[in-house]
Design an enzyme around this catalytic site. Structure first.
Site, PDB file in Angstrom:
ATOM      1  N   LEU A 115      67.738  22.441  57.386  1.00 47.94           N
ATOM      2  CA  LEU A 115      67.869  23.021  56.187  1.00 47.94           C
ATOM      3  C   LEU A 115      67.146  22.054  54.782  1.00 47.94           C
ATOM      4  O   LEU A 115      67.688  20.640  54.705  1.00 47.94           O
ATOM      5  CB  LEU A 115      69.072  23.338  55.437  1.00 47.94           C
ATOM      6  CG  LEU A 115      70.036  23.899  54.092  1.00 47.94           C
ATOM      7  CD1 LEU A 115      68.737  25.181  53.601  1.00 47.94           C
ATOM      8  CD2 LEU A 115      70.840  23.860  53.658  1.00 47.94           C
ATOM      9  N   ASP A 116      65.902  22.654  54.140  1.00 44.59           N
ATOM     10  CA  ASP A 116      65.030  21.910  53.508  1.00 44.59           C
ATOM     11  C   ASP A 116      64.091  20.559  53.922  1.00 44.59           C
ATOM     12  O   ASP A 116      64.355  19.545  53.330  1.00 44.59           O
ATOM     13  CB  ASP A 116      66.236  20.917  52.159  1.00 44.59           C
ATOM     14  CG  ASP A 116      66.407  22.814  51.196  1.00 44.59           C
ATOM     15  OD1 ASP A 116      65.845  23.214  51.027  1.00 44.59           O
ATOM     16  OD2 ASP A 116      67.705  22.330  51.017  1.00 44.59           O
ATOM     17  N   GLU A 117      64.455  20.535  54.998  1.00 49.73           N
ATOM     18  CA  GLU A 117      63.813  19.058  56.247  1.00 49.73           C
ATOM     19  C   GLU A 117      62.482  19.587  56.463  1.00 49.73           C
ATOM     20  O   GLU A 117      62.521  18.651  57.589  1.00 49.73           O
ATOM     21  CB  GLU A 117      65.161  18.325  56.740  1.00 49.73           C
ATOM     22  CG  GLU A 117      66.553  18.345  56.155  1.00 49.73           C
ATOM     23  CD  GLU A 117      67.705  17.196  56.639  1.00 49.73           C
ATOM     24  OE1 GLU A 117      67.462  16.635  57.653  1.00 49.73           O
ATOM     25  OE2 GLU A 117      68.782  16.890  56.145  1.00 49.73           O
ATOM     26  N   HIS A 162      62.021  23.074  46.799  1.00 51.79           N
ATOM     27  CA  HIS A 162      62.605  22.323  46.971  1.00 51.79           C
ATOM     28  C   HIS A 162      62.891  21.449  45.328  1.00 51.79           C
ATOM     29  O   HIS A 162      61.883  20.722  44.893  1.00 51.79           O
ATOM     30  CB  HIS A 162      63.513  21.183  47.902  1.00 51.79           C
ATOM     31  CG  HIS A 162      64.823  20.981  48.186  1.00 51.79           C
ATOM     32  ND1 HIS A 162      65.086  19.389  47.033  1.00 51.79           N
ATOM     33  CD2 HIS A 162      65.796  21.469  48.797  1.00 51.79           C
ATOM     34  CE1 HIS A 162      66.102  19.007  47.347  1.00 51.79           C
ATOM     35  NE2 HIS A 162      66.674  20.002  48.647  1.00 51.79           N
TER      36      HIS A 162
END
Length: 285
Positions: A227-229, A192
């Site tokens: 998402l992205d976590e 990310h």
């Protein structure tokens, strides 16, 4: 140097776990080369990674595994023993940026990264000529909203056919479905382009520039349906100042992304990462 093996183990924490593992190794003539352990008081989980040399005095690795089975049952442990020489079969996914994939490919070629790259998957064909010199299988899997289920089904078949154990999203600009995230849980690493997931969507560095940030970075994490976590593995940062343009930040960001992703893939391939209730335990070598 003689061959070594890696024992990884996680279980509920309790008194005597380190002593039990050390005693088992001693009883079977194994020499512990390195030992890393951690007990998390918040989750009450214990994690261990032991690198040990093969059994001596007529012992065998099978005997070590046989002795581990009842101990693991007693302490309710998940465990595995792998050869340190074993390379992790890894599939790379890219879109239109090649810097992260090239960082991994170069490190693997120099034997700095214990992976065997099984191929490159892309939702575009534009990078195919740039990767041709690596001599790896190239899989073009176009993705649209309508074709996404079929594209992911093809991706599953590629993973199976190549016997890939790890999937790396090396700037692959497609969001995996919730089903894919569940099916590949713990086996997909993403990079990310932010130190913290605060600048999402298009042009993250332009967003960061508009906010006047003084530190930029990248986060490598496991992929989840959020998402992205997903659980963070590694982060890399670079201090900047007011003279940096968005283009300067993009250039610096490319280098940081490659570093963070390389460190994350290396830690995973060396079996140094443990999932711990939405977080990770990452041991030093």
């Amino acid at each position: 140097m003689s061959q070594t093996f890696i024992l990884t183990l996680s279980c509920p924490d309790r008194v005597g776990l380190v002593a039990s593992l050390a005693r088992l190794m001693e009883e079977h003539g194994c020499f512990i080369v390195t030992s890393r352990t951690f007990g998390d008081p918040q989750t009450n989980r214990f994690f261990a990674r032991l690198v040990f040399s093969p059994p001596g005095n007529g012992g065998s690795l099978d005997a070590v595994k046989a002795a581990m089975a009842p101990l693991a049952a007693e302490i309710e442990a998940d465990w595995q023993i792998r050869s340190s020489d074993e390379k992790l079969r890894t599939l790379l996914l890219v879109s239109k940026s090649d810097h992260c994939a090239n960082t991994l490919l170069y490190a693997a070629r120099r034997h700095e990264l214990p992976i065997e790259i099984t191929g490159i998957v892309s939702n575009h064909d534009s990078l195919k000529p740039a990767f041709a010199h690596w001599g790896l299988p190239w899989f073009h899997v176009p993705v649209t909203a309508a074709s996404k289920p079929d594209a992911e089904a093809l991706l599953y078949s590629i993973i199976e056919e190549t016997r890939s154990e790890l999937v790396v999203l090396a700037r692959y600009m497609q969001v995996l479905s919730e089903e894919a995230c569940r099916r590949l849980e713990g086996r997909v690493i993403n990079i990310h382009h932010s130190f913290l997931p605060g600048f999402k969507g298009a042009q993250p560095y332009h967003q960061a520039h508009a906010r006047g940030v003084k530190v930029i970075g990248a986060t490598a994490h496991y992929v989840t349906a959020d998402l992205d976590e997903g659980p963070i593995i590694t982060q890399a940062t670079e201090t900047i100042d007011h003279t940096f343009t968005p283009e300067d930040m993009v250039e610096t960001g490319r280098h940081i992304e490659g570093i963070a992703l390389l460190r994350a893939v290396k830690a995973h391939a060396e079996h140094r990462i443990f999932l711990n209730s939405g977080r990770t335990v990452v041991f030093a070598r």
